[in-house]
Motif scaffolding. Structure first.
Motif, mmCIF file in Angstrom:
data_model
loop_
_atom_site.group_PDB
_atom_site.id
_atom_site.type_symbol
_atom_site.label_atom_id
_atom_site.label_comp_id
_atom_site.label_asym_id
_atom_site.label_seq_id
_atom_site.Cartn_x
_atom_site.Cartn_y
_atom_site.Cartn_z
ATOM 1 N N ASN A 215 0.837 -1.210 0.000
ATOM 2 C CA ASN A 215 0.000 0.000 0.000
ATOM 3 C C ASN A 215 0.870 1.257 0.000
ATOM 4 O OD1 ASN A 215 -1.770 -2.148 0.789
ATOM 5 N ND2 ASN A 215 -1.465 -1.601 2.921
ATOM 6 N N GLU A 244 -2.258 3.486 -13.426
ATOM 7 C CA GLU A 244 -3.552 3.862 -13.984
ATOM 8 C C GLU A 244 -3.449 5.160 -14.792
ATOM 9 O OE1 GLU A 244 -6.238 4.769 -10.850
ATOM 10 O OE2 GLU A 244 -7.943 5.145 -12.166
ATOM 11 N N LYS A 286 -7.299 14.133 -8.730
ATOM 12 C CA LYS A 286 -7.508 12.686 -8.642
ATOM 13 C C LYS A 286 -6.175 12.017 -8.305
ATOM 14 C CE LYS A 286 -9.464 8.944 -11.583
ATOM 15 N NZ LYS A 286 -8.669 7.877 -11.086
ATOM 16 N N ALA A 289 -3.893 4.647 -9.266
ATOM 17 C CA ALA A 289 -3.400 3.373 -8.729
ATOM 18 C C ALA A 289 -2.105 2.955 -9.423
ATOM 19 C CB ALA A 289 -4.459 2.286 -8.934
ATOM 20 N N THR A 311 -2.497 -2.945 -5.000
ATOM 21 C CA THR A 311 -2.682 -1.543 -5.369
ATOM 22 C C THR A 311 -1.822 -0.644 -4.490
ATOM 23 O OG1 THR A 311 -4.969 -2.100 -5.866
ATOM 24 C CG2 THR A 311 -4.435 0.251 -5.700
ATOM 25 N N PHE A 313 -0.374 3.685 -4.325
ATOM 26 C CA PHE A 313 -1.038 4.952 -4.584
ATOM 27 C C PHE A 313 -0.106 6.021 -5.144
ATOM 28 C CE2 PHE A 313 -2.724 3.003 -0.573
ATOM 29 C CZ PHE A 313 -3.738 2.285 -1.204
ATOM 30 N N ALA A 321 -9.234 11.057 -1.745
ATOM 31 C CA ALA A 321 -9.249 9.628 -1.430
ATOM 32 C C ALA A 321 -8.162 8.884 -2.208
ATOM 33 C CB ALA A 321 -10.616 9.044 -1.783
ATOM 34 N N ASN A 322 -7.700 7.781 -1.610
ATOM 35 C CA ASN A 322 -6.782 6.906 -2.338
ATOM 36 C C ASN A 322 -7.529 6.235 -3.486
ATOM 37 O OD1 ASN A 322 -4.264 7.194 -1.181
ATOM 38 N ND2 ASN A 322 -4.726 5.745 0.470
ATOM 39 N N PRO A 323 -6.831 5.922 -4.554
ATOM 40 C CA PRO A 323 -7.499 5.281 -5.693
ATOM 41 C C PRO A 323 -7.906 3.851 -5.377
ATOM 42 C CG PRO A 323 -5.136 5.309 -6.005
ATOM 43 C CD PRO A 323 -5.399 6.119 -4.784
ATOM 44 N N GLU A 324 -8.908 3.387 -6.091
ATOM 45 C CA GLU A 324 -9.319 1.975 -6.031
ATOM 46 C C GLU A 324 -8.385 1.173 -6.921
ATOM 47 O OE1 GLU A 324 -12.239 0.639 -4.508
ATOM 48 O OE2 GLU A 324 -12.112 2.589 -3.470
ATOM 49 N N GLU A 325 -8.472 -0.151 -6.809
ATOM 50 C CA GLU A 325 -7.729 -1.032 -7.704
ATOM 51 C C GLU A 325 -8.049 -0.678 -9.156
ATOM 52 O OE1 GLU A 325 -8.555 -5.193 -7.108
ATOM 53 O OE2 GLU A 325 -7.855 -5.724 -9.113
ATOM 54 N N ASN A 326 -7.050 -0.686 -10.011
ATOM 55 C CA ASN A 326 -7.277 -0.420 -11.432
ATOM 56 C C ASN A 326 -7.339 -1.748 -12.176
ATOM 57 O OD1 ASN A 326 -5.532 0.308 -14.276
ATOM 58 N ND2 ASN A 326 -7.416 1.417 -13.829
#
Ligand code: NAG
Ligand code: NAG
Ligand code: NAG
Ligand code: NAG
Ligand code: NAG
Ligand code: NAG
Ligand code: NAG
Ligand code: NAG
Ligand code: NAG
Ligand code: NAG
Ligand code: NAG
Ligand code: NAG
Ligand code: CU
Length: 656
Positions: A215, A244, A286, A289, A311, A313, A321-326
């Motif tokens: 992470n 990403e 933005k 990931a 994932t 960051f 917010a942290n990105p979601e899985e790409n």
């Protein structure tokens, strides 16, 4: 639309190339420095992935701060000298240190692999690695070259700065990727190189890590070009790597500059390095990931709880917010075969080879039931004298490969010859091969063959189209049941190891050794053993004179050399060993025995006994070998491993 994109790409490319020529006008008059390090190994605990407190190898920098983890990064400039004293602070382990990718011109004994170019460093003993970094730039790493030790954390990144770096960038970042095991390597090796693991199933890692954590946050600035060095310091799996919505422009591969090549995904085997330019966005609304994905085709089984995609960051704005899985539809990654070296590194393909070495890779069990790996049916078996020392002490016999032993796959290369290595992979796995002392041209690499097909062998008389300017690197993967062909010039006198970099496979013996221009090694002053080196040999009781059998009278007399175990009788398969192993244990492990009968399709004990007889093996001998090697205490552990193996085997059978 396509046209516009292409034009934009060309414009970027031209900008990069212009920047390159302008930066080359800065003629640096750099004065080389000496970097001194004094490191002591140790044993400790560290929660690398945030889920388990693992046993790790620590380092004490002898700066008053005590042992630390992870190991430090090294950053030098080309031409500098490194003097690193490595003190073995382990209670009961030998050690060594290799600088991966460094050519060690004229300093072969500083290369690191134990029993190849140096004696193992015994506990309490210290080895002084002392060499200059000549004619090399880019991304490298260092690691122990003893028994898979580096997977416990004994490794770090190495950057060799180039005062005349040819590409333009604003900031630099290093990402050290790897896989991570919760159990330490000695423990895993015991169950891996074991009669209860007859198929040679590699232990499954628990996680993918980056910079010795999970992470990870990489904080970036907008509108900035980053020079990002991605260094896989793992010991087993290849990783897909992507960011990403960001492209990567590859400019260096294993220390070789390449013509900039834009891609959105990399496939990085262990020990490989990719240096890329990443241009950040000019907006900060933005975060993105950074993805690492297991090449799960390399895993014998994929446990349900294994997270294949990790994932990290790329953070433009920490209050967002942290990105979601790409997730991507396709693993559309760069094929490094098509890269072209850049600048002074760009060289035409070498001509017809003066010497061609053809090796077939296979894996099989030997009579002790353990699964080994082979080049041409020989599993690398360490000599009694480090190979470089056999070379140095064998006088005019040094160009006779027999001196180096019959189980080492030693090949003698003559000065300045063009050498070609043809590697045919008869195994169904992907293997990343590494050559010490050289970067080689990659002139051919074939497509994969499925498990149910026959292996694709390289045809020396075939009609292949070779690249005019082949890509060069020091670590190259071969595809399943396929082949590759590499060429290099024998212009670096020394003893150079060539091996699969998957530590499990090196332990299984997937290695050979090149004896390059031995006469020059013997006559070069800087290649003579240092007094420190001789004392390291003395303290570990390893002879530094003699052939592979430590014979100093007759260098062609190999009586007493280390040899591999005998072959199994013809027709014997790994499945047969599973059956045999469990039948030996039936007294202790009744339940498992029954389960394995089921697997074998054998319903009663009589049929099973017939089978054991058919094997033509002395079952008692196998039990003896095992007890001698493992000791009685380990039986419970072995039973545990047998249970897990059985579960894995079953899983595999079911999924097939
Ligand atoms: C760099 O400068 C030195 C000293 O002024 C000179 O000898 C050398 O030729 C220059 N090299 C290049 C590549 O311009
Ligand atoms: C390196 O560290 C060891 C252990 O602290 C110390 O004994 C030795 O003097 C140091 N060597 C050098 C060259 O600083
Ligand atoms: C990373 O996140 C996972 C959850 O996805 C968590 O279990 C783990 O402890 C975290 N590790 C670190 C080092 O933060
Ligand atoms: C260290 O190396 C020596 C020489 O090869 C060997 O005899 C010894 O068993 C090794 N020690 C350990 C702990 O592996
Ligand atoms: C390192 O090597 C250089 C060149 O051989 C030598 O002059 C120097 O004394 C060596 N230093 C150490 C600490 O071994
Ligand atoms: C990752 O580790 C390297 C050292 O290997 C360090 O230079 C770099 O800054 C780290 N990157 C991040 C994003 O933490
Ligand atoms: C970061 O995000 C916060 C919250 O949306 C916003 O207030 C701030 O202006 C942003 N900072 C930058 C540098 O974009
Ligand atoms: C892992 O990544 C691949 C590629 O993006 C995707 O197809 C797959 O669904 C992902 N798996 C999980 C469990 O996230
Ligand atoms: C930089 O200039 C030197 C000397 O002219 C040349 O040898 C080298 O190839 C140039 N480097 C690049 C990357 O073009
Ligand atoms: C390896 O052994 C197999 C089986 O005995 C044989 O067919 C093959 O020719 C051998 N390969 C080499 C390179 O010796
Ligand atoms: C090697 O040298 C020895 C003497 O040192 C000599 O007897 C022998 O004939 C030489 N062998 C070869 C192959 O030249
Ligand atoms: C070899 O392949 C090339 C290109 O595929 C073809 O033009 C040529 O005719 C082939 N030569 C032979 C001898 O098959
Ligand atoms: Cu391998």
């Amino acid at each position: 639309m396509v046209k516009i994109l292409y034009a934009a790409f060309l414009a970027t490319l031209m900008a990069v190339i212009n920047a390159a020529s302008s930066s080359n006008t800065t003629n640096s008059t750099y004065i080389p420095q000496t970097h001194n390090y004094n490191w002591t190994t140790g044993q400790g605990h560290y929660n690398v992935d945030g889920t388990f407190d693992a046993e790790v190898i620590t380092v004490d920098l002898n700066d008053g701060n005590g042992p630390q983890f992870p190991w430090p990064s090294i950053r030098v400039t080309t031409g500098d000298r490194i003097i690193l004293q490595l003190n073995n602070g382990f209670a009961d382990k030998n050690t060594s240190l290799h600088f991966h990718g460094l050519f060690q011109k004229g300093s072969n004994q500083m290369d690191g692999p134990e029993m190849i170019t140096q004696c193992p460093i015994a506990p309490g003993s210290s080895f002084v690695y002392n060499f200059t970094v000549t004619d090399q730039v880019g991304s490298y790493w260092y690691h122990s070259h003893t028994k898979g030790q580096y997977m416990d954390g004994m490794r770090g990144t190495v950057v060799i700065q180039d005062p005349d770096f040819p590409f333009d960038y604003d900031k630099e970042e290093v990402l050290q990727i790897a896989e991570w095991y919760h159990k330490d390597i000695d423990t895993l090796t015991k169950t891996f190189m074991n009669v209860y693991n007859p198929t040679g199933a590699e232990p499954i890692p628990q996680n993918l890590i980056v910079n010795n954590t999970m992470n990870l946050t990489w904080s970036v600035e907008p509108d900035t070009t980053y020079l990002l060095r991605i260094i896989n310091t793992g010991g087993f799996v290849s990783q897909y790597f992507w960011i990403e919505d960001h492209e990567m422009q590859v400019v260096e591969v294993d220390g070789i500059y390449v013509e900039p090549y834009t891609t959105s995904m990399l496939y990085v085997t262990i020990a490989q390095r990719y240096t890329v330019l990443v241009k950040t966005k000019d907006t900060t609304n933005k975060n993105y990931a950074i993805m690492q994905k297991f090449d799960d085709t390399m895993l014998d089984v994929v446990p349900k709880d294994l997270v294949l995609n990790r994932t990290n960051f790329m953070v433009y704005n920490s209050s967002l917010a942290n990105p979601e899985e790409n997730i991507v539809d396709e693993l559309d990654f760069l094929d490094d075969f098509y890269l072209v070296p850049y600048g002074a590194q760009k060289e035409e393909i070498y001509g017809e080879p003066d010497q061609r070495i053809t090796v077939d890779v296979s894996m099989n069990n030997l009579i002790n039931g353990i699964n080994y790996a082979f080049f041409n049916n020989i599993t690398f078996t360490y000599p009694k004298v480090p190979t470089l020392m056999s070379l140095l002490s064998s006088g005019n016999e040094s160009s006779n490969p027999e001196v180096y032993g019959s189980n080492t796959n030693a090949f003698v290369l003559e000065k300045d010859e063009v050498i070609e290595i043809v590697l045919n992979n008869l195994d169904t796995g992907t293997h990343p091969f590494h050559l010490h002392g050289h970067a080689f041209q990659v002139i051919e690499r074939d497509v994969a063959r499925d498990d149910d097909q026959t292996p694709l062998m390289y045809d020396v008389d075939g009609n292949y189209t070779y690249p005019k300017y082949p890509m060069k690197r020091d670590t190259l993967y071969v595809r399943p049941q396929s082949n590759f062909v590499i060429r290099f010039k024998a212009n670096n006198p020394g003893v150079w190891f060539f091996h699969c970099h998957i530590e499990w496979h090196l332990t299984q013996g997937l290695a050979l050794v090149l004896i390059e221009d031995p006469a020059t090694v013997q006559s070069t002053l800087s290649q003579q053993l240092t007094a420190n080196h001789i004392s390291v040999c003395d303290s570990v009781s390893v002879p530094y004179l003699g052939n592979a059998a430590a014979n100093t009278n007759d260098f062609l007399d190999l009586a007493g050399e280390n040899k591999q175990h005998k072959n199994l009788p013809k027709g014997f398969t790994a499945k047969g060993i599973v059956a045999m192993t469990f039948s030996c244990l039936s007294g202790i492990l009744g339940m498992i025995t029954i389960a394995i009968y089921g697997l074998m399709g054998m319903k009663d004990e009589e049929a099973q006994m017939d089978f054991v007889e058919e094997l033509g093996l002395d079952v008692n001998e196998v039990i003896e070998v095992n007890e001698n090697e493992e000791g009685e205490e380990d039986e419970e552990e072995a039973a545990e491993s047998a249970t897990s193996l059985l579960t894995e085997t079953k899983t595999k059978t079911v999924s097939e």
